[in-house]
Write a protein that holds these residues in place. Sequence first.
Motif, PDB file in Angstrom:
ATOM      1  N   ILE A  82       7.028   3.816   1.451  1.00 33.89           N
ATOM      2  CA  ILE A  82       6.664   3.268   2.750  1.00 33.89           C
ATOM      3  C   ILE A  82       7.763   2.305   3.195  1.00 33.89           C
ATOM      4  O   ILE A  82       8.105   1.386   2.462  1.00 33.89           O
ATOM      5  CB  ILE A  82       5.305   2.549   2.658  1.00 33.89           C
ATOM      6  CG1 ILE A  82       4.232   3.558   2.274  1.00 33.89           C
ATOM      7  CG2 ILE A  82       4.954   1.872   3.976  1.00 33.89           C
ATOM      8  CD1 ILE A  82       3.021   2.947   1.659  1.00 33.89           C
ATOM      9  N   LYS A  90       6.774  -0.942   7.936  1.00 33.10           N
ATOM     10  CA  LYS A  90       5.413  -0.400   7.893  1.00 33.10           C
ATOM     11  C   LYS A  90       4.575  -1.150   6.862  1.00 33.10           C
ATOM     12  O   LYS A  90       3.379  -1.362   7.062  1.00 33.10           O
ATOM     13  CB  LYS A  90       5.463   1.083   7.527  1.00 33.10           C
ATOM     14  CG  LYS A  90       5.426   1.992   8.721  1.00 33.10           C
ATOM     15  CD  LYS A  90       5.080   3.402   8.272  1.00 33.10           C
ATOM     16  CE  LYS A  90       5.020   4.332   9.468  1.00 33.10           C
ATOM     17  NZ  LYS A  90       4.869   5.723   9.047  1.00 33.10           N
ATOM     18  N   PHE A 125       1.103  -2.621   8.175  1.00 36.38           N
ATOM     19  CA  PHE A 125      -0.161  -1.995   7.754  1.00 36.38           C
ATOM     20  C   PHE A 125      -0.758  -2.601   6.491  1.00 36.38           C
ATOM     21  O   PHE A 125      -1.940  -2.422   6.232  1.00 36.38           O
ATOM     22  CB  PHE A 125       0.038  -0.487   7.548  1.00 36.38           C
ATOM     23  CG  PHE A 125       0.329   0.243   8.822  1.00 36.38           C
ATOM     24  CD1 PHE A 125      -0.676   0.404   9.771  1.00 36.38           C
ATOM     25  CD2 PHE A 125       1.593   0.738   9.088  1.00 36.38           C
ATOM     26  CE1 PHE A 125      -0.415   1.064  10.958  1.00 36.38           C
ATOM     27  CE2 PHE A 125       1.854   1.388  10.274  1.00 36.38           C
ATOM     28  CZ  PHE A 125       0.853   1.552  11.212  1.00 36.38           C
ATOM     29  N   ILE A 126       0.034  -3.280   5.686  1.00 30.04           N
ATOM     30  CA  ILE A 126      -0.498  -3.791   4.422  1.00 30.04           C
ATOM     31  C   ILE A 126      -0.457  -5.313   4.369  1.00 30.04           C
ATOM     32  O   ILE A 126      -1.467  -5.961   4.137  1.00 30.04           O
ATOM     33  CB  ILE A 126       0.267  -3.187   3.225  1.00 30.04           C
ATOM     34  CG1 ILE A 126       0.111  -1.669   3.250  1.00 30.04           C
ATOM     35  CG2 ILE A 126      -0.260  -3.743   1.922  1.00 30.04           C
ATOM     36  CD1 ILE A 126       1.071  -0.933   2.381  1.00 30.04           C
ATOM     37  N   PRO A 170      -2.437  -7.343   7.449  1.00 29.05           N
ATOM     38  CA  PRO A 170      -3.892  -7.362   7.241  1.00 29.05           C
ATOM     39  C   PRO A 170      -4.316  -8.226   6.053  1.00 29.05           C
ATOM     40  O   PRO A 170      -5.356  -8.874   6.103  1.00 29.05           O
ATOM     41  CB  PRO A 170      -4.235  -5.894   6.987  1.00 29.05           C
ATOM     42  CG  PRO A 170      -3.149  -5.124   7.622  1.00 29.05           C
ATOM     43  CD  PRO A 170      -1.918  -5.967   7.504  1.00 29.05           C
ATOM     44  N   MET A 171      -3.485  -8.266   5.010  1.00 28.07           N
ATOM     45  CA  MET A 171      -3.834  -9.100   3.860  1.00 28.07           C
ATOM     46  C   MET A 171      -3.719 -10.580   4.187  1.00 28.07           C
ATOM     47  O   MET A 171      -4.313 -11.418   3.524  1.00 28.07           O
ATOM     48  CB  MET A 171      -2.903  -8.788   2.674  1.00 28.07           C
ATOM     49  CG  MET A 171      -3.213  -7.498   1.965  1.00 28.07           C
ATOM     50  SD  MET A 171      -2.029  -7.167   0.661  1.00 28.07           S
ATOM     51  CE  MET A 171      -2.685  -8.178  -0.655  1.00 28.07           C
TER      52      MET A 171
END
Lengths: 363, 298
Positions: free
Chosen positions: B200, B204, B208-209, B212-213
């Motif tokens: 990835i 990105k 996307f990871i 959000p965390m």
Amino acid sequence: MTSTSSVSIKHLDLSFGAVEVLKDLNLEIANGEFLVLLGASGCGKSTLLNCIAGLLDVTGGQIHIKGENVTWAEPSERGIGMVFQSYALYPQMSVEGNLSFGLKNAKLPKDEIKKRVQRAAEVLQMEDLLKRKPAALSGGQRQRVAIGRALVRDVDVFLFDEPLSNLDAKLRADLRVEIKRLHQQLHNTMIYVTHDQVEAMTLADRIAIMKDGLIQQLASPSEIYNKPANKYVADFIGSPSMNFFLGAVNTDGAPTFETAGQTIPLTGYEFVSSPAAGNAWMGIRPEHIVVGEAAEASDFKIDTSVEIVEPMGSDTVVWCEVMGERIRIRIDGQSSVEPGDTLRIGFDAARLSLFEKTTESRI
Amino acid sequence: MADAKRPNQLLRNLNAKVAAIPMVATALVVFVGCTIWTIVHSFTKSKLLPKTDFVGLDQYERLWKTNKWLISIENLAIYGICSLVLSICIGFFLATLLDQKIRFENTIRTIILYPFALSFVVTGLTWQWILNPDFGVQKIVRSLGWESFAFDPLYNQDIVIYGILIAAIWQGSGLIMVIMLAGLRGIDQEIWKAARVDGIPKWKTYIFIVIPMMRPVFVTALVLITAGIVKVYDLVVAQTNGGPGIASEVPAKYVIESMFKNQNLGQAFAASTMMLVTVLIILVPYAYLEYGGKRRAK
């Protein structure tokens, strides 16, 4: 060898500044082999795994996977899948999302992704977990998802970085068997890093014991256990660990080992080369010391008095002083031994391990 | 054998409870008490001193007919939205740059955080000079030979609020960067490794990871920035004092001026009540989503 080897590491060096972590390391891993890298923390085993994965840039040497030189390839292009100690799941995505995110990113067709996720879920028996978020899973389930994420990548080589260390003892035993089952089912090459010798012994086809960035011994579990290559390996493998006596090998006539006024016959011991006189360590595993009638039939026997008794159910560990050393003896759990008892112990020369005193390597 | 009696729940941790009383009292009197007092007096025609001659919604009607108040609200909206978006974006961007294992990270972090140590008055005065056409940026560029260059946001009614915005972002984005950096450091390194093995790309992984965390970190940053937006006052006073004309007025300034310059307490209270209502309109749905949603999920 190269044609059948899956991962081959040639003259690998890695240093962080002035600190050399890996030194001229060579390793050939056969197709479908389960190799365990075992060692105490800080020995370089995880570093080596990260180098194979491409997460760390090497200082020197080459790494080949499936015959291709991948020394400078990106991790995703190496044909590897990796499972981490902390699971490293993407917490905001469902299990399905975790499994498919990498594939979607690689622009795989939708039905292919679905097929792979379905297969991974089947293999790992987690079809009913697909819609859940990682936070709603137990530790064991999370680690299965992490394994699944490596599985869907459809790769030849699996890398495990202490995958069971965050689990409690019972789950660890369960998942260990599951990983073994997975290996028997898939026949992939697996490289597994752990500091737990039980995991290493039970899972591995071959174990590489590492210390200070060097492989101390690379052999099958039974050879590592029965014929450790040096004193470090002998001490590291086995629980409780091996008993050692410092003394000297005497080669006048039949070879003997002399320590604290006792002479232990070495007839029956398999020397690596022809026996040579000199100072040496003698090692004997606690479970290879016998008591009672068996002791009478042994090559060497001696009386001792029991100091401490540690009953563990299946067996009992007895501490006593023999020839100036405090040693551990593992006896049957049902035998009744009390502190202060006189115990006749014995062992066979064939069960011994002898190490040269200064180099500490097997003789 | 007598059963042990359950101790009186009121007397448990008595020391802690006694120690908390002053703060509880302060909170009740200052926050709740004064807020209610203010709201009540916003319905009176208090002038220099608070009185209780109730006049209904007269003060509010007058408030919403005042041009200065309308401009204040408009300015606050522009300033608020821009500073929220820009602070978070710039702060996060700087934090990701600092998170690339670079050298001299401590030094750079200190330099970027340094403006936060300055008060709004000092910041405002500094930027007033920098943006002054006679000895600031415009002067420098012109003296480099670009004679027609014009950059005087503080003297242009249409864009004066953006001039103030520049100073506010310069002052505040360092703090947001530090908070974001702490959040980034809290992300498990193995997540990054896993994403790399999955192939990835970095951007990105962030979107996307990692982001959000970092939701709790973003909430913290959001609260801090929002509080700063609503109470913006000293920066405006130092930089433009509401000018040119009334083009850079803000609600907090309107309240203070009604209270101390115009001796019109009723009007000031009405304005501050409107500010409170605005905050509540933003806060209540958010709190409902954040906390009400969580309870449902569990």
